[in-house]
Design a protein around this motif. Structure first.
Motif, PDB file in Angstrom:
ATOM      1  N   GLY A 196     146.033   8.852 -56.150  1.00 52.39           N
ATOM      2  CA  GLY A 196     145.007   9.781 -55.683  1.00 52.39           C
ATOM      3  C   GLY A 196     145.444  10.727 -54.596  1.00 52.39           C
ATOM      4  O   GLY A 196     144.655  11.575 -54.157  1.00 52.39           O
ATOM      5  N   SER A 197     146.688  10.664 -54.152  1.00 54.80           N
ATOM      6  CA  SER A 197     147.156  11.532 -53.067  1.00 54.80           C
ATOM      7  C   SER A 197     147.248  12.988 -53.514  1.00 54.80           C
ATOM      8  O   SER A 197     147.543  13.287 -54.669  1.00 54.80           O
ATOM      9  N   THR A 198     147.031  13.880 -52.558  1.00 56.81           N
ATOM     10  CA  THR A 198     147.441  15.270 -52.718  1.00 56.81           C
ATOM     11  C   THR A 198     148.746  15.431 -51.942  1.00 56.81           C
ATOM     12  O   THR A 198     148.871  14.984 -50.803  1.00 56.81           O
ATOM     13  N   VAL A 199     149.738  16.053 -52.580  1.00 53.56           N
ATOM     14  CA  VAL A 199     151.091  16.076 -52.032  1.00 53.56           C
ATOM     15  C   VAL A 199     151.637  17.494 -52.057  1.00 53.56           C
ATOM     16  O   VAL A 199     151.517  18.192 -53.076  1.00 53.56           O
ATOM     17  N   TYR A 200     152.246  17.908 -50.939  1.00 54.63           N
ATOM     18  CA  TYR A 200     152.976  19.174 -50.908  1.00 54.63           C
ATOM     19  C   TYR A 200     154.453  18.886 -50.736  1.00 54.63           C
ATOM     20  O   TYR A 200     154.853  18.189 -49.794  1.00 54.63           O
ATOM     21  N   ILE A 201     155.268  19.413 -51.649  1.00 51.52           N
ATOM     22  CA  ILE A 201     156.719  19.253 -51.594  1.00 51.52           C
ATOM     23  C   ILE A 201     157.333  20.620 -51.378  1.00 51.52           C
ATOM     24  O   ILE A 201     157.167  21.520 -52.202  1.00 51.52           O
ATOM     25  N   ALA A 202     158.027  20.776 -50.265  1.00 49.46           N
ATOM     26  CA  ALA A 202     158.702  22.025 -49.955  1.00 49.46           C
ATOM     27  C   ALA A 202     160.076  22.004 -50.596  1.00 49.46           C
ATOM     28  O   ALA A 202     160.913  21.165 -50.273  1.00 49.46           O
ATOM     29  N   GLY A 203     160.296  22.913 -51.531  1.00 52.40           N
ATOM     30  CA  GLY A 203     161.592  23.013 -52.194  1.00 52.40           C
ATOM     31  C   GLY A 203     161.550  22.542 -53.626  1.00 52.40           C
ATOM     32  O   GLY A 203     161.160  21.396 -53.894  1.00 52.40           O
ATOM     33  N   ALA A 204     161.971  23.399 -54.555  1.00 56.66           N
ATOM     34  CA  ALA A 204     161.996  23.060 -55.976  1.00 56.66           C
ATOM     35  C   ALA A 204     163.419  22.987 -56.507  1.00 56.66           C
ATOM     36  O   ALA A 204     163.656  23.232 -57.693  1.00 56.66           O
ATOM     37  N   GLY A 205     164.355  22.645 -55.628  1.00 53.42           N
ATOM     38  CA  GLY A 205     165.686  22.295 -56.094  1.00 53.42           C
ATOM     39  C   GLY A 205     165.668  20.911 -56.706  1.00 53.42           C
ATOM     40  O   GLY A 205     164.599  20.285 -56.843  1.00 53.42           O
ATOM     41  N   PRO A 206     166.819  20.373 -57.083  1.00 53.12           N
ATOM     42  CA  PRO A 206     166.826  19.067 -57.746  1.00 53.12           C
ATOM     43  C   PRO A 206     166.161  17.950 -56.951  1.00 53.12           C
ATOM     44  O   PRO A 206     165.436  17.138 -57.538  1.00 53.12           O
ATOM     45  N   VAL A 207     166.363  17.891 -55.627  1.00 53.45           N
ATOM     46  CA  VAL A 207     165.713  16.828 -54.855  1.00 53.45           C
ATOM     47  C   VAL A 207     164.210  17.042 -54.824  1.00 53.45           C
ATOM     48  O   VAL A 207     163.427  16.090 -54.948  1.00 53.45           O
ATOM     49  N   GLY A 208     163.770  18.295 -54.659  1.00 53.30           N
ATOM     50  CA  GLY A 208     162.332  18.556 -54.674  1.00 53.30           C
ATOM     51  C   GLY A 208     161.699  18.210 -56.008  1.00 53.30           C
ATOM     52  O   GLY A 208     160.600  17.629 -56.059  1.00 53.30           O
ATOM     53  N   LEU A 209     162.377  18.547 -57.103  1.00 56.57           N
ATOM     54  CA  LEU A 209     161.855  18.195 -58.424  1.00 56.57           C
ATOM     55  C   LEU A 209     161.848  16.680 -58.625  1.00 56.57           C
ATOM     56  O   LEU A 209     160.912  16.128 -59.223  1.00 56.57           O
ATOM     57  N   ALA A 210     162.877  16.003 -58.117  1.00 57.96           N
ATOM     58  CA  ALA A 210     162.892  14.534 -58.195  1.00 57.96           C
ATOM     59  C   ALA A 210     161.769  13.942 -57.368  1.00 57.96           C
ATOM     60  O   ALA A 210     161.147  12.939 -57.759  1.00 57.96           O
ATOM     61  N   ALA A 211     161.484  14.544 -56.213  1.00 58.02           N
ATOM     62  CA  ALA A 211     160.361  14.080 -55.402  1.00 58.02           C
ATOM     63  C   ALA A 211     159.041  14.301 -56.133  1.00 58.02           C
ATOM     64  O   ALA A 211     158.137  13.451 -56.095  1.00 58.02           O
ATOM     65  N   ALA A 212     158.914  15.427 -56.808  1.00 55.60           N
ATOM     66  CA  ALA A 212     157.684  15.697 -57.555  1.00 55.60           C
ATOM     67  C   ALA A 212     157.486  14.687 -58.678  1.00 55.60           C
ATOM     68  O   ALA A 212     156.375  14.161 -58.875  1.00 55.60           O
ATOM     69  N   ALA A 213     158.548  14.389 -59.424  1.00 53.74           N
ATOM     70  CA  ALA A 213     158.448  13.367 -60.468  1.00 53.74           C
ATOM     71  C   ALA A 213     158.124  12.010 -59.860  1.00 53.74           C
ATOM     72  O   ALA A 213     157.370  11.218 -60.446  1.00 53.74           O
ATOM     73  N   SER A 214     158.666  11.731 -58.690  1.00 53.40           N
ATOM     74  CA  SER A 214     158.385  10.467 -58.009  1.00 53.40           C
ATOM     75  C   SER A 214     156.935  10.385 -57.584  1.00 53.40           C
ATOM     76  O   SER A 214     156.296   9.323 -57.693  1.00 53.40           O
ATOM     77  N   ALA A 215     156.398  11.487 -57.069  1.00 54.52           N
ATOM     78  CA  ALA A 215     154.991  11.496 -56.671  1.00 54.52           C
ATOM     79  C   ALA A 215     154.087  11.214 -57.859  1.00 54.52           C
ATOM     80  O   ALA A 215     153.093  10.475 -57.749  1.00 54.52           O
ATOM     81  N   GLN A 216     154.425  11.790 -59.003  1.00 52.34           N
ATOM     82  CA  GLN A 216     153.648  11.499 -60.210  1.00 52.34           C
ATOM     83  C   GLN A 216     153.764  10.021 -60.578  1.00 52.34           C
ATOM     84  O   GLN A 216     152.766   9.378 -60.934  1.00 52.34           O
ATOM     85  N   LEU A 217     154.961   9.473 -60.480  1.00 52.87           N
ATOM     86  CA  LEU A 217     155.171   8.059 -60.792  1.00 52.87           C
ATOM     87  C   LEU A 217     154.360   7.169 -59.869  1.00 52.87           C
ATOM     88  O   LEU A 217     153.864   6.112 -60.277  1.00 52.87           O
ATOM     89  N   LEU A 218     154.184   7.605 -58.631  1.00 54.28           N
ATOM     90  CA  LEU A 218     153.432   6.833 -57.638  1.00 54.28           C
ATOM     91  C   LEU A 218     151.922   7.023 -57.763  1.00 54.28           C
ATOM     92  O   LEU A 218     151.164   6.403 -57.016  1.00 54.28           O
ATOM     93  N   GLY A 219     151.479   7.891 -58.659  1.00 54.61           N
ATOM     94  CA  GLY A 219     150.053   8.028 -58.922  1.00 54.61           C
ATOM     95  C   GLY A 219     149.358   9.145 -58.187  1.00 54.61           C
ATOM     96  O   GLY A 219     148.120   9.159 -58.096  1.00 54.61           O
ATOM     97  N   ALA A 220     150.093  10.116 -57.644  1.00 59.10           N
ATOM     98  CA  ALA A 220     149.468  11.233 -56.942  1.00 59.10           C
ATOM     99  C   ALA A 220     148.506  11.982 -57.859  1.00 59.10           C
ATOM    100  O   ALA A 220     148.763  12.145 -59.053  1.00 59.10           O
ATOM    101  N   ALA A 221     147.408  12.443 -57.274  1.00 55.91           N
ATOM    102  CA  ALA A 221     146.428  13.203 -58.050  1.00 55.91           C
ATOM    103  C   ALA A 221     146.886  14.634 -58.277  1.00 55.91           C
ATOM    104  O   ALA A 221     146.710  15.199 -59.360  1.00 55.91           O
ATOM    105  N   VAL A 222     147.439  15.240 -57.239  1.00 53.64           N
ATOM    106  CA  VAL A 222     147.903  16.626 -57.317  1.00 53.64           C
ATOM    107  C   VAL A 222     149.261  16.710 -56.628  1.00 53.64           C
ATOM    108  O   VAL A 222     149.402  16.285 -55.477  1.00 53.64           O
ATOM    109  N   VAL A 223     150.247  17.259 -57.332  1.00 56.28           N
ATOM    110  CA  VAL A 223     151.578  17.465 -56.771  1.00 56.28           C
ATOM    111  C   VAL A 223     151.830  18.965 -56.731  1.00 56.28           C
ATOM    112  O   VAL A 223     151.854  19.625 -57.778  1.00 56.28           O
ATOM    113  N   ILE A 224     152.006  19.500 -55.523  1.00 54.46           N
ATOM    114  CA  ILE A 224     152.197  20.934 -55.310  1.00 54.46           C
ATOM    115  C   ILE A 224     153.623  21.152 -54.820  1.00 54.46           C
ATOM    116  O   ILE A 224     154.062  20.517 -53.863  1.00 54.46           O
TER     117      ILE A 224
END
Length: 409
Positions: A196-224
């Motif tokens: 259910g978290s709302t998450v902001y990730i600064a940076g869409a390089g490989p680490v940022g994209l990996a963080a975004a996929a991780s946030a989805q895996l952790l159940g975030a509601a919105v990944v920005i």
């Protein structure tokens, strides 16, 4: 064997593939090797035939000349491979094992390792806590963008995959376990991402994209995900992320358009010290991401900071930045009771569970980061394209194990 092809940093903007010595179970003198490590015997080590080794944004910092890396330093800290030789003190790792090599080199014996803080091992780098393969000021352990590499403390460091065929079938995903997947995941865990978290990730390089996929895996509601690079923002959208174009300015209003308020529950810095301002053609502003995260993270939130910050940056925009001293709005973070987590990801804390997520199809991390297989000899091209902002995670293929995953360039 007498030779070993490897990728070496030469000077700012230049890498080349060289033939270096085949590794053995001893640390030899060479570029970047700490004098106190020279002659160190590694009876606890193994020789790994490298099946996949990735180009990392941290490598790119060195190649841009933004560190004190010496010429001829062999690069590469993201390593997956096959064990082909074991030292006499190795008990549980065997020849033929397919293994993931955490980028942190850890002894398994010191206080920090016993506390699962393997990113700051006390025994492998005489200069400071923490070590890594092929990285400046990290002890001088030879990098793994090569055909073969030596891995010390093998019983402790290596993650062995039980099913060899299954591991080879998933190799392009599993190679992300050595660094960017655990690093992105660590950023999200540190930021308190959960269902259910709302998450902001600064940076869409490989680490940022990996963080975004991780946030989805952790159940975030919105990944920005926010970035200045249109291609990278499109990649984030390709697997369900919301995106913010930072060429349009600071992210607060754009976050409000997405979630109804200008703040989020959790924030992750996947950029680091080469951050830029929020405008088209904006110049470098090394504290910009950190200050922005404090602005957009709600009061009481946590900030995960897996983005790299260094103590010496020859290319820093001013004398403060050149020594890693940044103009942070710490007062804002204090007023909002923010928590900060920085430093190397302790890969071993996460890599086994993330491997299970990959092997059981809970995440497609190679697809999320747009993995691109290239030959070892093509590494200079990969570095050049990555430096220009290509939205790809370049994966080197020294022995052809990744041939089945090759895509058109």
């Amino acid at each position: 064997m007498s030779g070993n092809r490897a990728v070496a940093y030469i000077e700012p903007g230049v890498v080349e593939v060289q033939t270096i010595d085949y590794p053995d179970l001893e640390v030899h003198d060479g570029p970047g090797v700490d004098p106190q490590n020279v002659g160190r015997e590694c009876r606890h080590g193994v020789i790994v035939k490298v099946l996949a080794s990735n180009i990392c944004g941290s490598d790119q910092h060195m190649v841009r000349g933004r560190t004190t890396a010496p010429s001829d330093l062999v690069l590469g800290h993201e390593i997956t491979g096959e064990v082909i030789e074991t030292g006499p003190d190795v008990e549980y790792i065997h020849t033929g094992d397919i293994v993931s090599v955490p980028f942190n080199i850890a002894c398994g014996r010191c206080r920090n390792c016993k506390e699962r803080k393997t990113g700051i091992c006390l025994n492998v780098n005489p200069a400071r806590p923490g070590s890594a393969y092929g990285y400046v000021d990290m002890g001088g352990w030879v990098g793994g963008q090569a055909e073969y590499v030596m891995v010390p403390y093998a019983d402790f460091n290596l993650l062995r995959f039980r099913d060899r065929d299954q591991a080879l079938d998933k190799l392009l995903d599993l190679t992300m376990l050595s660094d960017i997947f655990p690093t992105g995941y660590h950023g999200c865990i540190s930021a308190g991402v959960g269902p259910g978290s709302t998450v902001y990730i600064a940076g869409a390089g490989p680490v940022g994209l990996a963080a975004a996929a991780s946030a989805q895996l952790l159940g975030a509601a919105v990944v920005i995900v926010g970035d200045l690079n249109d291609q990278r923002l499109a990649q984030a959208r390709s697997f369900g992320c919301e995106t913010i174009d930072l060429k349009r300015g600071a992210p607060g209003e754009q976050i409000e358009d997405i979630v109804g308020e200008p703040e989020v529950d959790a924030a992750v810095d996947a950029v680091g010290f080469e951050a830029r301002g929020h405008a088209k053609d904006a110049g470098e502003a090394p504290a910009k991401v950190l200050n922005t995260l404090m602005e957009v993270a709600r009061a009481g939130a946590s900030l995960g900071i897996p983005g790299l910050y260094v103590t010496e940056d020859p290319g820093g925009v001013d004398s403060d930045a050149q020594t890693g001293s940044l103009k942070m709005r710490l007062g804002l973070g204090w007023a909002k009771s923010h928590s900060f987590t920085t430093g190397q990801c302790p890969v071993m804390r996460y890599h086994r569970q993330l491997a299970m997520a990959i092997l059981h199809d809970r995440v497609q991390i190679a697809k999320a980061v747009n993995a691109q297989v290239i030959s070892l000899e093509d590494a200079p091209r990969g570095y050049a394209e990555f430096d220009k902002g290509a939205s790809r995670k370049y994966v080197l293929n020294p022995h052809g194990a990744l041939d089945r995953f090759k895509m058109a360039a």
